[in-house]
Each structure stands twice: as C-alpha cells, then as structure tokens.
Design a protein around this motif. Structure first.
Motif, PDB file in Angstrom:
ATOM      1  N   LEU A   1       0.824  -1.207   0.000  1.00  0.00           N
ATOM      2  CA  LEU A   1       0.000   0.000   0.000  1.00  0.00           C
ATOM      3  C   LEU A   1       0.860   1.260   0.000  1.00  0.00           C
ATOM      4  O   LEU A   1       0.533   2.257  -0.667  1.00  0.00           O
ATOM      5  CB  LEU A   1      -0.928  -0.002   1.215  1.00  0.00           C
ATOM      6  CG  LEU A   1      -2.026  -1.068   1.238  1.00  0.00           C
ATOM      7  CD1 LEU A   1      -2.809  -1.010   2.543  1.00  0.00           C
ATOM      8  CD2 LEU A   1      -2.963  -0.881   0.042  1.00  0.00           C
ATOM      9  N   MET A   2       1.956   1.216   0.722  1.00  0.00           N
ATOM     10  CA  MET A   2       2.849   2.373   0.729  1.00  0.00           C
ATOM     11  C   MET A   2       3.461   2.590  -0.649  1.00  0.00           C
ATOM     12  O   MET A   2       3.563   3.726  -1.126  1.00  0.00           O
ATOM     13  CB  MET A   2       3.939   2.200   1.780  1.00  0.00           C
ATOM     14  CG  MET A   2       4.912   3.375   1.852  1.00  0.00           C
ATOM     15  SD  MET A   2       4.104   4.958   2.232  1.00  0.00           S
ATOM     16  CE  MET A   2       3.957   4.827   4.015  1.00  0.00           C
ATOM     17  N   MET A   3       3.840   1.505  -1.320  1.00  0.00           N
ATOM     18  CA  MET A   3       4.401   1.624  -2.659  1.00  0.00           C
ATOM     19  C   MET A   3       3.396   2.271  -3.599  1.00  0.00           C
ATOM     20  O   MET A   3       3.751   3.125  -4.422  1.00  0.00           O
ATOM     21  CB  MET A   3       4.819   0.249  -3.186  1.00  0.00           C
ATOM     22  CG  MET A   3       5.514   0.275  -4.545  1.00  0.00           C
ATOM     23  SD  MET A   3       7.144   1.087  -4.482  1.00  0.00           S
ATOM     24  CE  MET A   3       8.135  -0.235  -3.759  1.00  0.00           C
ATOM     25  N   ALA A   4       2.124   1.887  -3.465  1.00  0.00           N
ATOM     26  CA  ALA A   4       1.090   2.473  -4.313  1.00  0.00           C
ATOM     27  C   ALA A   4       0.956   3.971  -4.055  1.00  0.00           C
ATOM     28  O   ALA A   4       0.692   4.755  -4.978  1.00  0.00           O
ATOM     29  CB  ALA A   4      -0.250   1.781  -4.065  1.00  0.00           C
ATOM     30  N   ASN A   5       1.155   4.388  -2.801  1.00  0.00           N
ATOM     31  CA  ASN A   5       1.013   5.795  -2.449  1.00  0.00           C
ATOM     32  C   ASN A   5       2.207   6.640  -2.865  1.00  0.00           C
ATOM     33  O   ASN A   5       2.136   7.870  -2.798  1.00  0.00           O
ATOM     34  CB  ASN A   5       0.780   5.940  -0.947  1.00  0.00           C
ATOM     35  CG  ASN A   5      -0.676   5.798  -0.565  1.00  0.00           C
ATOM     36  OD1 ASN A   5      -1.448   6.748  -0.604  1.00  0.00           O
ATOM     37  ND2 ASN A   5      -1.069   4.589  -0.211  1.00  0.00           N
ATOM     38  N   LEU A   6       3.292   6.001  -3.269  1.00  0.00           N
ATOM     39  CA  LEU A   6       4.456   6.776  -3.677  1.00  0.00           C
ATOM     40  C   LEU A   6       4.201   7.579  -4.945  1.00  0.00           C
ATOM     41  O   LEU A   6       4.968   8.489  -5.272  1.00  0.00           O
ATOM     42  CB  LEU A   6       5.664   5.853  -3.885  1.00  0.00           C
ATOM     43  CG  LEU A   6       6.256   5.191  -2.633  1.00  0.00           C
ATOM     44  CD1 LEU A   6       7.598   4.550  -2.958  1.00  0.00           C
ATOM     45  CD2 LEU A   6       6.404   6.185  -1.494  1.00  0.00           C
ATOM     46  N   SER A   7       3.120   7.261  -5.651  1.00  0.00           N
ATOM     47  CA  SER A   7       2.776   8.055  -6.830  1.00  0.00           C
ATOM     48  C   SER A   7       2.459   9.501  -6.443  1.00  0.00           C
ATOM     49  O   SER A   7       2.516  10.406  -7.281  1.00  0.00           O
ATOM     50  CB  SER A   7       1.572   7.441  -7.551  1.00  0.00           C
ATOM     51  OG  SER A   7       0.445   7.393  -6.683  1.00  0.00           O
TER      52      SER A   7
END
Length: 286
Positions: free
Chosen positions: A172-178
């Motif tokens: 989920l954190m990786m997805a939010n890096l956008s």
C-alpha cells in the motif's frame, strides 16, 4: 593524550555491532570487566583473550587513543567520575532478586538512552527536524513491532498539522508513492534495517526526489547505508529479551525528543497541536 568526547565505555558499547570478531572479543571483556582493567597490561589482556597484543593496541587506537594505556586510563577516570567501579548497567549487590531485576533494568534503560543520545549528534537531529518541518508530505512506514512506533509517530506528526501518509503494508505504501514529490520525506522504521521491502521503498522514494530517513539499530545495514539521513538506537544486553526492551525504550526516547523539537521549531505547528488536542478533548467529552 587524545581522549574522545564520548565516554569510552559508551563509545565501545555503541560501536560493538559493527566490530570484527576479534574486536568484539576485546570489547566484551572491557565492558564486562572495566573495573578490573587497571590490573591488566596490554600483553596480559591479549593473552587472556587469545589475541595478539597488536590487536589490543589497534583496538585502542580505533577509538581515538594513542594506545592501550591511554584507553585504560580514560576508562578508569570515567568510572571514578561515576562514583565507583561498577559499570552503569550493573545490578546492585543484594540478595533480593526482585530488587536486582528492578534496579538492573532501570540502570540498563538509563545507560541505553544515554548512549542513544550520544550517537545521534545535535547537527544530525536538527537536520532531520528541518527536513520533516519543511516537507510537503511525510510518509511513514514500519513493519511488525516497528509498525507500532511508526503509527504512533505518524499520529503525532498529524497533530502538528503535518500532512502524513502512514501504512504498515509496504504494498500500500508503494502504491502511495505516486503522490510523492520532491522535498517530501519518508520515515522508515526497521530495527535491523535488513527488510528488502523497505529497501525497495527507499530506492523508489529517492527516485521521486524525496528524502529518506531511516530509524534502525546502530549497526551496519542496507537501509541505513542508503538513507539520506539516519536516526540510530543503541541497546545492548546479554539477554535478548532485555535487549529488545532497551531498544524500545531508547527508540521512544529518541522519537519523543524529535517531537518536542518539532513543536519548538515552528510556532505554527505548536499552535496547530494545541488546536487539535482541544478538538480531541471536545470529542471525548461529548
């Protein structure tokens, strides 16, 4: 005589995890028998440990001393200033097991927190405060036990009015890096700094021109090595369960101090904290 500013036993203990096997053998003997060190020459110490005399000399020089006599003298002076020969974490001499455990843990926590304070110099702490205070967004991530500290600190940042993105799930954190932008900050909590998921998050965040701050033990680890800034924790004890408690205690001290500095660094943050605390109190009272 070139004596380092940091007390010698504190310096040795805090650097132990980054030493070679021979250096750790010397360090452990010195830490456990500091009050007996005055009776040992470098040759006697080397013979007792099964290492070469030159290893003892090089060990002393590694910590800023001309040789072993200077190291021994400095440790003796530090023990005398502390009011006796007992090491800082040594339990009191008593037949009461309850008192020994209670006082021993208290002393060990105090020593670990002091070591943690000394290995995080003021300039490093203030630079991290500046990064967090000036960030558009602060991303916070930690897994397992580290996630508990990450969640609490993310909440504290939110109370200060910092736009905070917190996840205990690296996917989920990786997805939010956008949503990451240059100047944003990522705080990564990882006791041992070895988790590949967090290392990957760090690389991706830096590719977005954000700044990564790692929070780990004071060990050589990949997360710390590649971070833009680091906070490190010193927590050592022969008993693993006690070492874990010392880590948690010292980490909490470090985060509490960082939070207090953030409150003082920006009056607007402090005002927002008071407003948010008042709102929460009204919600609880309703």
């Amino acid at each position: 005589m070139n004596i380092p500013a940091m007390p010698p036993l504190v310096k040795i203990r805090s650097e132990r995890d980054q030493m070679s096997a021979i250096e750790r053998r010397i360090a452990d003997f010195i830490l456990e028998n500091a009050h007996l060190l005055r009776d040992y020459s470098s040759q006697q110490l080397a013979s007792a440990l099964g290492v070469s005399q030159s290893s003892v000399v090089k060990f002393s020089q590694k910590f800023g001393f001309r040789g072993y006599p200077d190291l021994k003298y400095s440790i003796g002076q530090a023990l005398a200033r502390n009011g006796g020969d007992a090491p800082a974490g040594a339990p009191p001499e008593t037949d009461d097991a309850y008192v020994r455990l209670e006082e021993g843990l208290r002393r060990s926590k105090t020593a670990a927190e002091e070591e943690t304070r000394l290995i995080n110099p003021r300039e490093r702490i203030e630079a991290i405060v500046g990064l967090v205070d000036g960030a558009g967004k602060v991303f916070v991530c930690g897994l397992g036990d580290d996630g508990l500290f990450a969640r609490e600190f993310a909440m504290r940042l939110s109370l200060l009015g910092v736009l905070t993105v917190h996840h205990a799930d690296p996917i989920l954190m990786m997805a939010n890096l956008s949503a990451a932008r240059p100047g944003d900050v990522l705080l990564l909590f990882s006791e041992f700094g070895q988790l590949p998921q967090l290392c990957q998050l760090s690389r991706q965040f830096q590719a977005c021109e954000g700044k990564v701050v790692s929070i780990t033990r004071h060990t050589a680890n990949p997360l710390r090595a590649h971070a833009d800034a680091t906070l490190v924790v010193s927590a050592h004890d022969p008993a693993p369960h006690v070492a874990q408690l010392l880590y948690r205690s010292s980490l909490q001290y470090l985060l509490d101090f960082l939070f207090v500095l953030l409150c003082q660094a920006n009056p607007d943050r402090h005002r927002q904290l008071n407003i948010n605390l008042e709102r929460i109190q009204h919600l609880l009272d309703s």
